[in-house]
Structure formats: C-alpha cells, structure tokens
Design a protein around this motif. Structure first.
Motif, short mmCIF file in Angstrom:
data_model
loop_
_atom_site.label_atom_id
_atom_site.label_comp_id
_atom_site.label_asym_id
_atom_site.label_seq_id
_atom_site.Cartn_x
_atom_site.Cartn_y
_atom_site.Cartn_z
N GLY A 76 0.81 -1.22 0.00
CA GLY A 76 0.00 0.00 0.00
C GLY A 76 0.84 1.26 0.00
N THR A 77 0.17 2.37 0.27
CA THR A 77 0.88 3.64 0.28
C THR A 77 1.85 3.68 1.44
OG1 THR A 77 -1.02 4.44 1.49
CG2 THR A 77 -0.84 5.11 -0.82
N PRO A 78 3.02 4.25 1.23
CA PRO A 78 3.96 4.39 2.34
C PRO A 78 3.41 5.36 3.38
CG PRO A 78 4.78 5.51 0.38
CD PRO A 78 3.56 4.76 -0.05
N LEU A 79 3.53 4.96 4.63
CA LEU A 79 2.95 5.76 5.70
C LEU A 79 4.02 6.17 6.70
CD1 LEU A 79 -0.23 3.66 6.47
CD2 LEU A 79 -0.12 5.78 5.15
N LEU A 80 3.75 7.28 7.33
CA LEU A 80 4.60 7.70 8.45
C LEU A 80 3.69 8.02 9.62
CD1 LEU A 80 7.30 8.72 9.68
CD2 LEU A 80 6.78 10.94 8.69
N PHE A 81 3.95 7.37 10.76
CA PHE A 81 3.17 7.63 11.96
C PHE A 81 3.93 8.58 12.84
CE2 PHE A 81 2.21 3.43 10.42
CZ PHE A 81 0.82 3.41 10.42
N SER A 82 3.22 9.54 13.41
CA SER A 82 3.90 10.45 14.33
C SER A 82 3.05 10.64 15.57
CB SER A 82 4.15 11.80 13.65
OG SER A 82 2.96 12.53 13.56
N GLY A 83 3.69 10.76 16.70
CA GLY A 83 2.96 11.00 17.93
C GLY A 83 3.30 12.38 18.47
N SER A 84 2.28 13.14 18.78
CA SER A 84 2.54 14.52 19.18
C SER A 84 2.40 14.70 20.68
CB SER A 84 1.61 15.47 18.45
OG SER A 84 0.39 15.57 19.15
N GLY A 85 2.87 15.83 21.13
CA GLY A 85 2.79 16.14 22.55
C GLY A 85 1.38 16.46 23.01
N LYS A 86 0.42 16.56 22.08
CA LYS A 86 -0.94 16.87 22.47
C LYS A 86 -1.85 15.68 22.35
CE LYS A 86 -0.72 21.69 22.28
NZ LYS A 86 -0.92 22.89 21.48
N GLY A 87 -1.26 14.49 22.26
CA GLY A 87 -2.07 13.30 22.27
C GLY A 87 -2.61 12.89 20.91
N ALA A 88 -2.12 13.42 19.85
CA ALA A 88 -2.62 13.07 18.53
C ALA A 88 -1.60 12.17 17.83
CB ALA A 88 -2.87 14.32 17.70
N ILE A 89 -2.15 11.13 17.18
CA ILE A 89 -1.29 10.30 16.32
C ILE A 89 -1.68 10.63 14.89
CG2 ILE A 89 -0.66 7.97 15.67
CD1 ILE A 89 -1.61 7.15 18.52
N HIS A 90 -0.69 11.13 14.13
CA HIS A 90 -0.95 11.45 12.73
C HIS A 90 -0.47 10.32 11.87
CE1 HIS A 90 -1.38 15.45 14.40
NE2 HIS A 90 -1.79 15.91 13.22
N ILE A 91 -1.28 9.98 10.89
CA ILE A 91 -0.84 9.00 9.90
C ILE A 91 -0.66 9.76 8.60
CG2 ILE A 91 -1.40 6.85 8.75
CD1 ILE A 91 -3.23 6.23 11.13
N TRP A 92 0.60 9.93 8.21
CA TRP A 92 0.91 10.74 7.04
C TRP A 92 1.04 9.85 5.83
CZ3 TRP A 92 1.11 15.92 8.17
CH2 TRP A 92 1.36 16.28 9.51
N ASN A 93 0.42 10.26 4.73
CA ASN A 93 0.59 9.57 3.47
C ASN A 93 1.79 10.19 2.77
OD1 ASN A 93 0.52 8.83 0.79
ND2 ASN A 93 -1.73 8.70 0.76
N LEU A 94 2.82 9.38 2.54
CA LEU A 94 4.04 9.96 1.99
C LEU A 94 3.94 10.24 0.50
CD1 LEU A 94 6.84 8.03 3.88
CD2 LEU A 94 5.95 10.29 4.32
N ASN A 95 2.90 9.71 -0.15
CA ASN A 95 2.73 10.05 -1.56
C ASN A 95 2.06 11.41 -1.71
OD1 ASN A 95 3.95 7.76 -2.36
ND2 ASN A 95 2.03 6.60 -2.63
#
Lengths: 839, 328
Positions: free
Chosen positions: B30-49
């Motif tokens: 599938g699409t390459p993904l990047l997960f990030s965890g922030s200091g405000k409790g949010a997990i972002h799932i970034w689509n690298l495409n």
C-alpha cells in the motif's frame, strides 16, 4: 758549426720554396715546394729531413711560411690544385706544425681578410684546427716547457687570442659565424682541452718529468675574468672533483694550477669554482689550503663572498663555510669568519642601511657558521657571541620591518640554544613563513651532505646513471607496492570513506543568551557587563546595529567610539580585533565629524598604547575608504525597500511604488526603434568623503612635533610615524577631485619634508607613498602654482632616493613618484588654456 | 570543496504539537505511511505520496504520545502515552479503533520496546511502577512475563531495547538508566548479564545494531558513546564521538547499517557513518529541539528517507546518501 750549416741549409731551401710559391705559375713546381715544406713537419720514419732541420724550421720559418701562404691566398695556383691536394698540402701545413704559431697566423688572417671565399677557407681551417684538438696540443706544449722560451708579449697575445676567439670570429663573421665558435660550444671545448692537458701532465709527472702549469693557469684565469667562468668550470669542476677523490697526483696538479693563477684573476676563478663544485669536500680537494697561502684567495673566501657580496645561493655559503670547517688548519679561519659575520649581523647601522637581501644573506652565514662549530669552540667564543646576540637582537627587534624582526628572532633562538646560558633558551612566537623555514632548514644536520655518487668519467657515466636510475625506480616501485599493500586492508576496513561528508562548517555552538536588539543596550553591555557571552554577542551585533540605525548611532557615536577604543579583549573573543574595528569604522561613517574630531584629538593625547594609536589610524583610514566609495546600487535598493516596508506599510502612500508602476506601463507601451545597450548606466552619487576630508586630515598634522612623556613621534615611536604618514597619504589619495585636495597636498608635502631622510625605511616608504598620492590627487595647475618653489627640490630628492636608497620598495616608489610628477607637469605645460606660473 | 549541506526534500506541518516519536511503515504494497505521535495526544498517519495527514487519531485522552510502532502481521498500531497506557489500534481499511490497552504504571518518558515472537504473540518491554523496575508483558494475552529490578540504585529507566539474539537463547534486553549505566538483561533467566557506565549523565537514548552487536547511546552531554557486546555477552565501551552542542534526544541506524542519525537538542540532525562514527553531515532546518529521527523502511534503498520530528511542530524529510536518488 754543424748546427750553423744546418740552419743555413734550411734557410736556403725554405727561401727557395718561398720564391717558387710567390712567383711560379707552374703547378708542379708549387706542389714540389709545398711538399718540401711539409717534409720539415713530418715526424714519421720516412721523413727526409733530419731532426735538427725540423727543429730549426719550426723555430724560425714555420710562421713565415704560413704567413706567406695566407698572403698568397688569391694566387692562381691555389685554385689550380685539386681539392685533395689543397687539403693535403695547403691545409695540412696549418694543422701539422706548432699549434701556437698556426693559431696566431690563423687569427691574424681572420682579422685581416675581407669576407670572401678565401676567408671561408681560413675559417674552415680554424674550425678543423679546433676539431683536431690542436688546442690541447698547444696547452700541453706549454706544460712541457719548464721555462718559457718565448717573450712575455707573445704569450700575452696568445692568451688573448685563445680566450677571445669567439669574440674575434663573431666580430668578423657576424651572422655567418660557425657553431663551434659560439661561446656556448667553444668554452666547454677549451675546458676539455685544459683537462686533457692536465691529464697528460699527471701522466708525465708519474713518469718523472717536470711540467709547468703556468700557461694553463693563466688561460683559466683569463677566461674566467672575461666572464666565462660558468661554462668553463661547469665542465672542469665535476671532473676535477671526481679525479681528485682518490688520486694524489691529480690533487697536487689541481693545487699547483690554482696557485699559478695570477693574483688579479684569482677572484673570478674562485667565485666561479665555489659556484660550480658540488660540495665543501670537493672544494677542499680542488683548492687545498689555498686560503692559507694566498692572501687574495683568503680575502675573497673569508670576506668578500660572505660580507660584501650577497648574490649567491645558500648552497655557495654552505660550501664556503663547510670548506673552512673541514680542515684543522682552516678551522681558525672559520672562527675569524664567525667573528666578522656576527659583528656585521649585530651592527645597528647595517640593519638600518643595508638591503634586506644582504641581511638575510649575512644571517644565513651566521647560522651556518655557528652550526658548524663544536660546543667547545662555542664556549671559547661565548662572550663575543653573547654580545652579538644581545646587541643584534635589540637592533633587529627594534626594526619596523617584519622580516628583519623575524630574522632576529630565528637567530636569537638558535644562538641562545647553542650557547646554553644556564639552561635557558629564548623562545619567540612568530608565524612561520617561507623565509624563516628556509633559515631553520639550514640547521638541519643532514642537509650539508653532498651527493657522493659522482660519475668518475663522463664516458661511462650514462650507463651507470641509467643503472642507478633503474634500481632507484625498482626501489620506488617496491616501496610503492609495499605502501599499496599496506593501505589496501586499511581502506577495506574503512568503508565509511565511500560516503563523502557534506560541508559541516555551519555546525557552530549555540549560545543561550540572545544578542542585543537596541544600540543602547549594546553599548550598555559593552560598558558594564561582566558576562563573556553577552559581551561577545553585543560585539558581534554592534556593527549591524550601528549600520541599521544611523539616527541612534549619531546620538551615542562619540561615547561608543570611546568605549570601543578602550576595550580590551578580556574574554578572548573570537575575531575580537576585527569586530571592534568594524564597529568603530561603522560609527565613524555614521557620524563622521564628531567621531573624527574625537579620534584625532585622542591620537595625540596622553596615556595611550602604541596599539591604540595604530588602531585610531586604521579606523580613520578604513572609514575614509568607505566614505569615498560610491554607495552601491544594491545597498541603496535594500535600504529603500527596508524603509518602505517598515515605515510605509500602506502601498497607496508609497510614491516609489506607483512611479515604478507608471514607469513600467510606459515602458511596455513604448516602441523602441533602436536597441539600446543593455548595460545599466552607473548612477552618479555624491562622494561622501570629499566634504569631510579636512576633518580626517588636518587635525592629525597638528602636534606631531610635541613630544610627550609617553609618546614621542619624531623620536623612538617611528613605527607610529610611518603609519601616520601612510594614513595621511591615503587620505590624500582618497581626496582626489575634492576641492580641498590642493590645500591638503601643500600641507602634506610640507609635513613630510622634515622626515624625508628618516633612518627607518618604513617611514621613508610612507613618505614616498604620501608624495605619490599628492602627485596623483592634486590638480596639476595647483601643482605648478602652489608648490612650484618646492617642486625642484622634491624632484632632486626623489632622483636621489631612486638611485641610492638601500630599500628596494623605496627606490621603486621614488621612480613612480617621479613618473607621476613628470606626467602631471607635462599635462599642465602642454595645455595652453591652463594658467601658468607667470599668471 | 565539500558539498554544501543539504536541504530537506519536504516538510510535513500541522501536527499541532511537539513530535515525540516517528515510525515509518513503507514495506507493504500500500501507500507508504509515516506515523507520528505529538505532545498533544494526537497520532498522525501521514501519506508519503500525497504528503498529507491521512488520518488523525486522538489518543491517550490528550496526554502526550511518547512512542508509536506497528506490528508486521496485521494493520495494528501500538502507541504509548503519558497516561500510563499502551494501546493497540486497528487501522486496517481506514478504521481507527482502539482494540486493547495495557496499563504500565510508569510515569517517566521511557519508550517501550517491542519484540514479535510469533505472528500472533509479541513481547513488550516497558518501564514499571517502581523506579528501576522493567516489566516484560506478553501480548495480546497481557500476561506479565517477568519484572527486572537491579540490585543497586540506578535511577529511572530511560530507554529500552528488546531483541532476540541469533544464538537461539531467550530474548535479551538492553536498558539505559538515569545514572548513565547500561545494563544487559537475560529475560528468560531474569538475570543481569553485564553492566557498564556509559555516561556521567542519564542515558537519553540508545540504538543497537543486532547484526554486528554494536550500539551507541546518547546523553544530555556533548558525547555519543559507542559500545559492543562481545562473545561472553559483556558490554564493552568503545570510542566516543564529541558533538558541538550537548544533548541528544534520539538515535537511529539505517537498515543497511551504513548511517547513524542523531536528533539534537541544538535543533540539528547529525548524520554519521555507522562503521567508524565519522561525522558526515549536519542537517539544519528546525528552529527548536529535534525530538525524534527515523529512517524509512522502503524496500528500494534509493527511496529510503530520513525523517525528523521537532518541538517546532514540523517533520522534515531528508534524502541523504541514497545512491542515485541523492545527487548532492
């Protein structure tokens, strides 16, 4: 009785032959006569003449026979002979007899004959004469005779002919000269002939015959004094050095040869020889203890080459001093040399008045001779060396010229380390440059070794060298192979190497404190803060703060300059001097008149260090330079855009903006019929320096002659004086086209007049620079009107300096000022419109 | 002349908080993904495409997310927050459902370490309730396998690395402590194998190359310390690398074991050659502390990028030393 009859017989026969040659037209008669003459020269067993007859012919009739031949060179019979006959009978006569007589006749003939085919003929014979090595024969014949049989005049003439053969032929033949007669070929040939003669002398000596080397020595001396020592000794020295290596007879012959060189030519032979030999040992083998026996040689080697002349390479110094040190008998001379060299080095007047190159030369000589001494000898000389070191160090360190100071430091360090004064050593902090490195390299112990592998004989030289080269190559290959082997596993290990690093220069330390944002804060920090980080940041920000905010800068300009002038590098800040100077320049530019007033007053006041006074001069000079430069377009644009962005945020108010827009519209609607050159016209901007030039210049001219306790400009502080004059010259130069330039020029010329013969070359350089800039910047009509009475004296002074100043820079500057002055005057005098002196 | 320092190929903005942790998932189809965890409790799932946040998971009730990771077997995302919970999320087919959560009891900042023992089971190492305590939990059964407590006082657990050695014995655990010590634990034997004092200051981060058995750790000082594991499973200190500015938040080794990246407190990312720890590049973009670095796990080595998350709420992506792709 018998000899008398032989003599008459010979005379009769010869006269008969002569008569035939002069008058006869019959070819066979002529040939018979020539054959008769030849028979007297033949030494073979089938010779018809007896040996007393031959000797008599050689002594009395050979020259006249040759002269007769030359004078009858146009005779018909000569052209009737076949080429083979001519070569055999006519030419052979010149090549078979006593060579000195033949040479004299030939040279006379070349001198007298007009350029015809006959001259060519004679020249051909001369060429053959040289090719058949008759010169060696000639020299050898003089070696054989223990006592000279001929007159001194004849010898003198012969010497002259031998040494000047290239000149005689070149004068006569001009473009048709033969290659063999060119000095490049003739003198090496002569050198080989001399070597041959020496070789035969050696053989004769071994056989027990006495020989005389006077004539060869005279030839050598004569050739050397005529300036051909380089080409002659380049051939002789290596051979002599090789031959004397093991052979005592050769050594004796060499020593005798040099002893026999006449006094007046000794110097040129010796100077040539020390440059041609490969090392001190070779020199020792060739000249032996000549320095001890011959006064002239001693003077040349121990005094003239070391102290009076300074054009030679370091190698020559090494050879001379090494030669003196090599032998026990010569050792006292080395110590004597050391004494005189150290005196010359420490002499304060020499430091001031001799050219730098000579001082460098003397320094090298001193270093080398000290390095050759043994410790015990140094202990003997200790008091003298100490005196030399102390006095010399003082004069050297006192000098304004960096190179002289460095020389003093290097030598002081070395002397103190050799003398071992209670275990203490001098240690200076100086920047290594090429010169100091060269001086230090003289002390490297291995450097004096001469290459031992001298080819003994030229003939078998190439093979040997090829072999050695090959082996050397092999060696280098094996070593390189070994290196490759060594490096291979290494590179295998280090696979990080395939990744080339990026530029990491931006990786600086991050400081926690933030730089000051306001100029007053910055000033406050500089005055009172004790925090190194804050001070550094403030200093780094200061220049841009001053430049950004010129109004604020004007309010505190003098205070800021005062703080910066008195600021010390307490915290060892990186680039402190540059930052401080840049800020001071910015302040001066921002608020010119008060700051220059302050700085120029402070320059002459009490209690400043030399460094601070020099700083003041530097800041003033840089500020003047910046002011005189036109404000660049880019800067102006950025400034205007910055001001518009800050002060007029509303675009409707911005006149530049709408004018631009209108301009663009007009441009787009306009049709241009011709294409204009695309280059932008440089906009004229007012020179910011011209109106304030006087503020920079005149205050510095006041007070210079009032010595104070801490500052004596005309006395010991000549360093500052030199810089002051240089700076004034710079102000003058920058004031070109300013209305005030004429007054400034007059005042500056008056000022420098008093110090134009200052003992320090830096001051003199400054003076000459100032004079140059006066001539460059002053309008030419003012030059004539205002300072006409001084011009004449200035000219003669400049001419004097251009000729006689020991400093090369001073000389060239003086020449330059003379050229500028002449140009300016010429321009003025040729312009009829201009006011002249009379008006 | 060396090449000028590179610039990021692109940046991801809008995380809205400091980026404590990054995790790539680029190996699948599938699409390459990047997960990030922030200091405000949010997990972002970034689509690298598309370079956009595909999905944002509000997790851990607003508490800072300090660690995110994925499981290989399923589309499962694991996150750890300052609310002392480790959560597993189902993110398959666009879902974002909380599957389960485990209470760790740790109030510190220590990131957990994950080891998949079989397709269904995995071990989680995390700091425990007590100061020096490390808990090993088997998931999804949530059974506590063991707790590891050293005999002496070492301070809080700062960082963990759990791995399965090739020799076939039980999993090993490396732990960095507050007093600068590094300990090697044998999980099955529950015993300490080796101990070494790597730093005078707390061990802030470490990374370990399980193939060459070499590791490197960072602290709050100007030093990176490298060490290796010898045949007797003893930790041995090796050479140090001195940095220009102190403080390292995270270290990461690229999959091909050629590069090491460090996230510096001085706003800079440093890249080293992993073999000899030779400094190769200093990447400057961020305006605040860099908190996390990660190399992507693309199958194609030329696509592998370096991501860095910073306190300035941005993620920068860099392409360094990718043959072909990186023509500096």
């Amino acid at each position: 009785m018998e000899s008398l009859t032989t003599n008459t017989d010979v005379r009769l026969t010869v006269t008969r032959c002569f008569r035939t040659l002069k008058s006869s037209t019959d070819c066979s008669d002529i040939i018979t006569a020539l054959r008769t003459l030849h028979s007297y020269l033949d030494e073979g067993p089938e010779s018809t003449a007896t040996s007393p007859e031959r000797a008599e012919f050689r002594r009395a009739h050979y020259s006249s026979a040759l002269q007769l031949l030359v004078s009858n060179i146009q005779a018909d019979w000569l052209h009737q002979l076949t080429a083979a006959q001519r070569t055999e009978l006519w030419d052979g006569l010149f090549l078979a007899g006593p060579p000195e007589q033949a040479l004299l006749v030939l040279m006379d003939a070349i001198g007298e004959l007009r350029p015809t085919s006959n001259l060519d003929h004679v020249v051909n014979i001369t060429e053959k004469f040289l090719q058949r090595r008759r010169l060696a024969e000639l020299l050898w014949s003089y070696c054989r005779e223990a006592a000279p049989s001929d007159s001194p005049q004849l010898r003198e003439t012969l010497l002259g002919r031998i040494s000047a053969l290239p000149d005689i032929t070149a004068n006569k033949l001009q473009l048709n000269n033969r290659a063999l007669f060119l000095p490049q070929q003739y003198y090496p040939l002569l050198a080989t002939e001399m070597l041959t003669a020496l070789e035969r002398t050696c053989q004769a000596l071994r056989a027990g015959t006495d020989c005389s080397l006077t004539f060869v020595a005279q030839t050598l001396g004569k050739v050397c004094i005529q300036g051909h020592s380089g080409s002659v000794l380049a051939v002789m020295a290596p051979r002599l050095s090789a031959c004397t290596r093991s052979d005592m007879v050769w050594q004796r012959v060499c020593w005798k040869l040099l002893e026999n060189v006449p006094q007046r030519w000794m110097e040129s032979v010796l100077t040539g020889l020390v440059q041609a030999v490969s090392g001190p040992d070779a020199l020792g083998r060739i000249i032996g203890n000549l320095v001890l026996t011959n006064k002239k040689a001693q003077f040349v080697i121990t005094h003239k080459l070391l102290l009076l002349q300074y054009k030679y390479e370091t190698r020559v110094l090494r050879i001379i001093l090494g030669y003196l040190a090599a032998d026990r008998d010569r050792r006292p001379l080395l110590i004597q040399v050391l004494r005189s060299v150290s005196q010359a080095w420490a002499n304060s007047s020499a430091v001031k008045h001799t050219p730098l190159e000579q001082q460098l030369y003397v320094s090298k000589a001193l270093l080398l001779s000290v390095s050759l001494l043994k410790d015990s000898e140094i202990q003997e000389l200790r008091s003298e060396l100490l005196q030399c070191m102390l006095g010399g160090m003082q004069t050297h360190l006192d000098s304004n010229v960096v190179r002289i100071r460095r020389m003093g430091m290097v030598i002081g360090e070395y002397l103190s380390s050799r003398m071992d004064i209670n275990g203490t050593k001098l240690k200076f902090e100086y920047d290594q440059d090429e010169e100091t490195r060269e001086l230090l390299s003289l002390l490297a112990p291995g450097a004096c070794d001469e290459p031992e592998a001298e080819p003994v004989n030229r003939a078998d030289g190439p093979e040997e060298t090829a072999e050695t080269a090959e082996s050397a190559q092999n060696a280098s290959q094996t070593t390189s192979g070994a290196q490759a082997l060594k490096t291979d596993p290494d590179s295998d290990l280090d696979s990080d190497d395939e990744l080339t690093p990026y530029d990491m220069s931006g990786d600086q330390e991050i400081s926690k404190a933030s730089p000051p944002r306001y100029l007053r804060d910055c000033l406050e920090i500089l005055i009172s803060s004790e925090d190194p980080v804050r001070v550094e940041l403030a200093l780094q920000a200061a220049e841009s703060l001053v430049r950004k905010n010129s109004f604020a800068a004007r309010e505190i300009s003098v205070q800021m300059s005062k703080v910066l002038l008195h600021m010390d590098d307490k915290y060892n800040i990186n680039g402190f001097l540059y930052l401080r100077q840049a800020t001071m320049v910015a302040v001066t530019v921002a608020d010119c008149i008060p700051v220059t007033h302050y700085l120029t007053t402070e320059f002459y006041s009490l209690n400043y260090s030399l460094r601070q006074r020099l700083d003041i001069l530097e800041v003033l000079a840089l500020a003047a330079q910046e002011l005189s430069k036109p404000v660049t377009e880019k800067k102006a644009a950025s400034i205007s855009s910055a001001t518009t962005a800050e002060s007029t945020p509303y675009p409707g108010d911005n006149p530049v903006h709408w004018r631009n827009v209108v301009e663009k519209r007009i441009q787009s609607k306009t049709k241009r019929l011709t294409k204009k050159a695309a280059q932008p016209v440089t906009k004229a901007t007012p020179n910011r320096y011209a109106p304030v030039a006087g503020h920079f210049f005149f205050p510095l001219l006041k007070n210079y002659d009032k010595p104070q306790v801490t500052f004596d400009l005309l006395g010991s502080d000549h360093l500052v004086l030199g810089r002051l004059i240089h700076t004034l010259g710079l102000f003058m130069h920058l004031a070109v086209n300013a209305p005030i330039a004429a007054q400034m020029g007059c005042a500056l010329l008056d000022f420098v007049w008093a110090v134009r013969y200052h003992a320090d070359q830096m001051v003199r350089r400054g003076v000459l620079f100032a004079v140059c800039s006066v001539f460059l910047s002053m309008p030419s009509q003012n030059l004539l009107v205002d300072i006409s009475d001084q011009l004449f004296e200035t000219r003669s002074w400049l001419a004097d300096v251009a000729e006689g100043d020991p400093d090369a820079d001073c000389r060239s500057l003086a020449v330059q000022s003379l050229v500028l002055l002449d140009k300016s005057l010429k321009k003025q005098l040729q312009d009829p419109q201009a006011p002249t002196v009379e008006t | 002349m060396s090449r000028p320092s590179p610039s990021p190929i692109y940046t991801l903005r809008g995380a809205g908080g400091p980026l404590n942790t990054l995790h790539f998932s680029c190996q699948g189809e599938g699409t390459p993904l990047l997960f990030s965890g922030s200091g405000k409790g949010a997990i972002h799932i970034w689509n690298l495409n598309s370079r956009r946040a595909e999905k944002i998971i509000e997790a851990h009730s607003g508490n800072s997310v300090i660690w995110v990771s994925t499981l290989q077997s399923a589309d499962a995302l694991i996150s750890q927050g300052r609310d002392m919970q480790v959560c597993r999320w189902d993110v398959s087919e666009g879902r974002s459902e909380l599957v389960e959560s485990v209470w760790t009891g740790s109030v510190g900042f220590c990131q957990c370490s994950l080891l998949e023992t079989s397709p269904a089971n995995y071990l989680l190492a995390c700091a425990g309730e007590q100061t020096e305590e490390i808990k090993i939990i088997e998931l999804p059964s949530k059974t506590a396998v063991c707790t590891l407590v050293p005999e002496e006082k070492l301070g809080m657990v700062m960082c963990l690395k759990l791995w399965q050695p090739d020799s076939g014995s039980g999993p090993l655990l490396l732990a960095g402590y507050e007093n600068g010590s590094l300990l090697l634990w044998d999980v099955t034997q529950r015993s300490k194998l080796s101990q070494v004092k790597a730093h005078p200051e707390p061990v802030m981060c470490m990374t370990f190359d399980t193939t060459s058995l070499r590791g490197v750790s960072g602290s709050s000082e100007k030093m990176l310390s490298s060490w290796r594991l010898d045949g007797q499973r003893n930790l041995q200190l090796q050479d140090c690398v001195t940095l220009v500015n102190p403080g390292v938040s995270q270290l990461c080794i690229r999959m091909d074991r050629k590069l090491l990246a460090s996230a510096g407190w001085d706003h800079r990312i440093r890249v080293f050659g992993w073999k000899k720890l030779r400094p190769l590049a200093v990447l400057q973009y961020h305006t605040d502390m860099v908190l996390s670095v990660a190399f992507s796990d693309h199958r194609d080595p030329r696509q592998r990028v370096l991501a860095a998350g910073s306190k300035d709420q941005r993620i920068s992506l860099w392409s360094v030393y990718n043959e072909g792709a990186d023509t500096g």
